[in-house]
Write a protein that holds these residues in place. Structure first.
Motif, PDB file in Angstrom:
ATOM      1  N   SER A   1     -27.136 -81.818 -45.085  1.00  0.00           N
ATOM      2  CA  SER A   1     -26.813 -81.025 -46.273  1.00  0.00           C
ATOM      3  C   SER A   1     -28.076 -80.885 -47.108  1.00  0.00           C
ATOM      4  O   SER A   1     -28.748 -81.870 -47.407  1.00  0.00           O
ATOM      5  N   VAL A   2     -28.390 -79.630 -47.458  1.00  0.00           N
ATOM      6  CA  VAL A   2     -29.565 -79.343 -48.275  1.00  0.00           C
ATOM      7  C   VAL A   2     -29.178 -78.392 -49.398  1.00  0.00           C
ATOM      8  O   VAL A   2     -28.222 -77.622 -49.279  1.00  0.00           O
ATOM      9  N   GLN A   3     -29.910 -78.471 -50.489  1.00  0.00           N
ATOM     10  CA  GLN A   3     -29.712 -77.567 -51.615  1.00  0.00           C
ATOM     11  C   GLN A   3     -31.074 -76.955 -51.910  1.00  0.00           C
ATOM     12  O   GLN A   3     -31.929 -77.594 -52.517  1.00  0.00           O
ATOM     13  N   GLY A   4     -31.287 -75.733 -51.435  1.00  0.00           N
ATOM     14  CA  GLY A   4     -32.607 -75.124 -51.531  1.00  0.00           C
ATOM     15  C   GLY A   4     -33.551 -75.888 -50.626  1.00  0.00           C
ATOM     16  O   GLY A   4     -33.352 -75.960 -49.418  1.00  0.00           O
ATOM     17  N   THR A   5     -34.580 -76.505 -51.206  1.00  0.00           N
ATOM     18  CA  THR A   5     -35.518 -77.323 -50.425  1.00  0.00           C
ATOM     19  C   THR A   5     -35.290 -78.808 -50.660  1.00  0.00           C
ATOM     20  O   THR A   5     -36.114 -79.630 -50.277  1.00  0.00           O
ATOM     21  N   ARG A   6     -34.165 -79.162 -51.264  1.00  0.00           N
ATOM     22  CA  ARG A   6     -33.862 -80.548 -51.636  1.00  0.00           C
ATOM     23  C   ARG A   6     -32.880 -81.170 -50.625  1.00  0.00           C
ATOM     24  O   ARG A   6     -31.860 -80.584 -50.293  1.00  0.00           O
ATOM     25  N   PHE A   7     -33.201 -82.377 -50.158  1.00  0.00           N
ATOM     26  CA  PHE A   7     -32.305 -83.141 -49.285  1.00  0.00           C
ATOM     27  C   PHE A   7     -31.124 -83.634 -50.102  1.00  0.00           C
ATOM     28  O   PHE A   7     -31.288 -84.161 -51.197  1.00  0.00           O
ATOM     29  N   VAL A   8     -29.897 -83.447 -49.565  1.00  0.00           N
ATOM     30  CA  VAL A   8     -28.699 -83.933 -50.238  1.00  0.00           C
ATOM     31  C   VAL A   8     -28.100 -85.103 -49.463  1.00  0.00           C
ATOM     32  O   VAL A   8     -27.876 -86.171 -50.022  1.00  0.00           O
ATOM     33  N   ASP A   9     -27.864 -84.906 -48.143  1.00  0.00           N
ATOM     34  CA  ASP A   9     -27.182 -85.940 -47.369  1.00  0.00           C
ATOM     35  C   ASP A   9     -27.359 -85.670 -45.880  1.00  0.00           C
ATOM     36  O   ASP A   9     -27.589 -84.532 -45.465  1.00  0.00           O
ATOM     37  N   PHE A  10     -27.242 -86.720 -45.081  1.00  0.00           N
ATOM     38  CA  PHE A  10     -27.206 -86.599 -43.630  1.00  0.00           C
ATOM     39  C   PHE A  10     -26.092 -87.497 -43.127  1.00  0.00           C
ATOM     40  O   PHE A  10     -26.095 -88.703 -43.382  1.00  0.00           O
ATOM     41  N   ARG A  11     -25.114 -86.902 -42.446  1.00  0.00           N
ATOM     42  CA  ARG A  11     -23.998 -87.645 -41.873  1.00  0.00           C
ATOM     43  C   ARG A  11     -24.091 -87.563 -40.352  1.00  0.00           C
ATOM     44  O   ARG A  11     -23.869 -86.496 -39.779  1.00  0.00           O
ATOM     45  N   PRO A  12     -24.413 -88.697 -39.701  1.00  0.00           N
ATOM     46  CA  PRO A  12     -24.530 -88.655 -38.245  1.00  0.00           C
ATOM     47  C   PRO A  12     -23.185 -88.404 -37.581  1.00  0.00           C
ATOM     48  O   PRO A  12     -22.136 -88.740 -38.115  1.00  0.00           O
ATOM     49  N   ASP A  13     -23.254 -87.757 -36.400  1.00  0.00           N
ATOM     50  CA  ASP A  13     -22.042 -87.543 -35.618  1.00  0.00           C
ATOM     51  C   ASP A  13     -21.473 -88.894 -35.204  1.00  0.00           C
ATOM     52  O   ASP A  13     -22.223 -89.849 -34.974  1.00  0.00           O
ATOM     53  N   ALA A  14     -20.155 -88.960 -35.085  1.00  0.00           N
ATOM     54  CA  ALA A  14     -19.509 -90.201 -34.661  1.00  0.00           C
ATOM     55  C   ALA A  14     -19.898 -90.493 -33.209  1.00  0.00           C
ATOM     56  O   ALA A  14     -20.005 -89.600 -32.387  1.00  0.00           O
ATOM     57  N   ALA A  15     -20.136 -91.757 -32.920  1.00  0.00           N
ATOM     58  CA  ALA A  15     -20.493 -92.181 -31.545  1.00  0.00           C
ATOM     59  C   ALA A  15     -19.320 -91.906 -30.627  1.00  0.00           C
ATOM     60  O   ALA A  15     -18.181 -92.198 -30.949  1.00  0.00           O
ATOM     61  N   LYS A  16     -19.643 -91.370 -29.468  1.00  0.00           N
ATOM     62  CA  LYS A  16     -18.582 -91.018 -28.513  1.00  0.00           C
ATOM     63  C   LYS A  16     -18.622 -91.930 -27.315  1.00  0.00           C
ATOM     64  O   LYS A  16     -19.555 -92.459 -26.928  1.00  0.00           O
TER      65      LYS A  16
END
Length: 120
Positions: free
Chosen positions: A105-120
């Motif tokens: 997730s980004v807002q313009g050029t700003r980092f907001v969040d990173f949610r990794p995919d669930a391990a399968k």
């Protein structure tokens, strides 16, 4: 008392102009980021790097135990596009591994969040 040399006055003015220009540029970018919507895209952590943060008091290259570090993470969008680099806090940096995929997730050029995919 003698007047300061003209070159000294010119250098001070140039420094003041450049500092003001950089400050205004940062303010404009912050305003653009604040006005931008939060975008979410699928991305992969393509690279990570940590290094001593530039220290204005010292130019030494060796790492000192209490030295402030800078943490950068590079993301590659899975749908294509340019690689993005963000400077992150230490905890967020260490929670990511190279090759990890997830929602960025980004807002313009700003980092907001990173949610990794669930391990399968």
């Amino acid at each position: 008392m003698s007047k300061p040399p003209l070159i000294f006055a010119v250098v001070v003015v140039i420094i003041a102009v450049l500092a003001t220009q950089r400050y205004m540029q940062k303010r404009r970018q912050d305003a653009v980021n604040d006005a931008s919507p939060v975008r979410t895209l699928q991305a992969e952590v393509s690279a990570k790097r940590e290094f001593p943060a530039p220290n204005r008091r010292s130019r030494q290259r060796e790492v000192i135990a209490a030295e402030e570090m800078r943490y950068e993470v590079y993301f590659r969008p899975l749908s294509g596009g340019a690689e993005m680099m963000f400077a992150l806090p230490e905890k967020t940096y260490h929670d990511m591994d190279k090759g990890m995929r997830g929602e960025l997730s980004v807002q313009g050029t700003r980092f907001v969040d990173f949610r990794p995919d669930a391990a399968k």
